[in-house]
Scaffold this motif. Structure first.
Motif, mmCIF file in Angstrom:
data_model
loop_
_atom_site.group_PDB
_atom_site.id
_atom_site.type_symbol
_atom_site.label_atom_id
_atom_site.label_comp_id
_atom_site.label_asym_id
_atom_site.label_seq_id
_atom_site.Cartn_x
_atom_site.Cartn_y
_atom_site.Cartn_z
ATOM 1 N N ILE A 161 0.818 -1.218 0.000
ATOM 2 C CA ILE A 161 0.000 0.000 0.000
ATOM 3 C C ILE A 161 0.850 1.267 0.000
ATOM 4 N N LEU A 176 1.262 6.616 0.558
ATOM 5 C CA LEU A 176 0.543 5.548 -0.135
ATOM 6 C C LEU A 176 0.929 5.474 -1.610
ATOM 7 N N SER A 178 -1.039 5.439 -3.894
ATOM 8 C CA SER A 178 -2.004 6.281 -4.609
ATOM 9 C C SER A 178 -1.624 7.754 -4.599
ATOM 10 N N LEU A 269 -7.422 0.704 -0.580
ATOM 11 C CA LEU A 269 -6.687 1.846 -0.042
ATOM 12 C C LEU A 269 -7.575 2.803 0.743
#
Length: 284
Positions: A161, A176, A178, A269
């Motif tokens: 992650i 993260l 992301s 996430l």
């Protein structure tokens, strides 16, 4: 001294007495004969009934209002108790659902931990996650005191992650995968395709589709949706073989010259209550 009663008065009283007795006697005789109350009794009954109705009307009204008010108050109290019980039930349901989700996550992490035989791991809990940085970072409750170092990979319930980006004594910040900031998570990955491995790096994150984007693909092997994606270990930022996700779709760039691979992250996430930190020296 005058006499208390004259003979005339005595006569009038006696006559009146006899008349009353006669009326009573006649009324009783008439009542026995006609099965109706005597006239005198009917008069008394009528007068008594009228007075009773006059007195009872406001009394009954007050009693009815009092009963209605009492019933209303009882209903209000009962409704309040029921609402309180309902709120408590809803809170219990939310807490139970949270515990079930955490339990499922921990079970998955146990399986994941068993696959990371080359590394020691540290379990941690998310203690802070700001709405403004929800897609880019979070804070966990383990830091330098627990052996956490900058650059260590962080895993959710099923795979990678992010990475440790800041370490304090008892907590750490996790960046993260992301996070779409420039050069934040540009780590190397490998697609395990049916025709062989395809190497590339994570170059972006599509917020609308919630998918990682893989770019700089040099190989020409076929890549299909569902192919597994893992870290390649190239570049030294991440250790090799950590699950990242699976291929969601394959497209080309705006110029049609190279392929873009969209990857579905292995872990959700948006729901990261517990994580695992792999204690490696890679990327530190």
């Amino acid at each position: 001294m005058r006499k208390l009663f004259s003979s005339k008065t005595v006569v009038i009283l006696m006559v009146g007495f006899l008349v009353i007795v006669g009326l009573i006697t006649g009324s009783n005789w008439w009542a026995n004969k006609t099965n109706t109350p005597p006239l005198f009794q009917r008069m008394v009954n009528d007068i008594t009934g009228g007075v009773s109705r006059v007195i009872s009307a406001p009394t009954n009204a007050i009693g009815t209002r009092a009963n209605s008010l009492s019933n209303l108050l009882s209903t209000f109290d009962e409704n309040k108790k029921l609402k309180s019980k309902l709120d408590g039930y809803a809170q219990t349901q939310v807490r139970l659902q949270t515990l079930e989700d955490e339990n499922k996550s921990l079970k998955k992490q146990l399986d994941l931990k068993a696959s990371l035989t080359d590394y020691d791991t540290v379990s941690a809990v998310t203690i802070a996650r700001s709405p403004t940085t929800w897609q880019s970072q979070l804070v966990i409750n383990k830091g330098a005191k627990s052996g956490i170092k900058k650059g260590m990979p962080v895993l959710g319930d099923s795979g990678l992650i992010g990475r440790i980006s800041e370490v304090n004594t008892v907590n750490s910040k996790v960046t993260l995968v992301s996070d779409s900031s420039e050069d934040t998570n540009r780590f190397a990955i490998t697609v395990k395709g049916s025709q062989g491995d395809v190497n590339g790096i994570i170059t972006d994150y599509d917020v609308n589709q919630k998918l990682l984007v893989m770019g700089q693909i040099t190989e020409t092997q076929a890549i299909n949706p569902g192919d597994k994606v893992v870290t390649s270990g190239l570049g030294g930022m991440m250790p090799e073989g950590i699950l990242v996700g699976k291929v969601a779709k394959v497209t080309t760039d705006d110029y049609g010259l190279s392929r873009k691979i969209y990857i579905q992250p292995s872990s959700d996430l948006s729901r990261l209550s517990t994580v695992l930190v792999a204690k490696t020296e890679v990327g530190s």
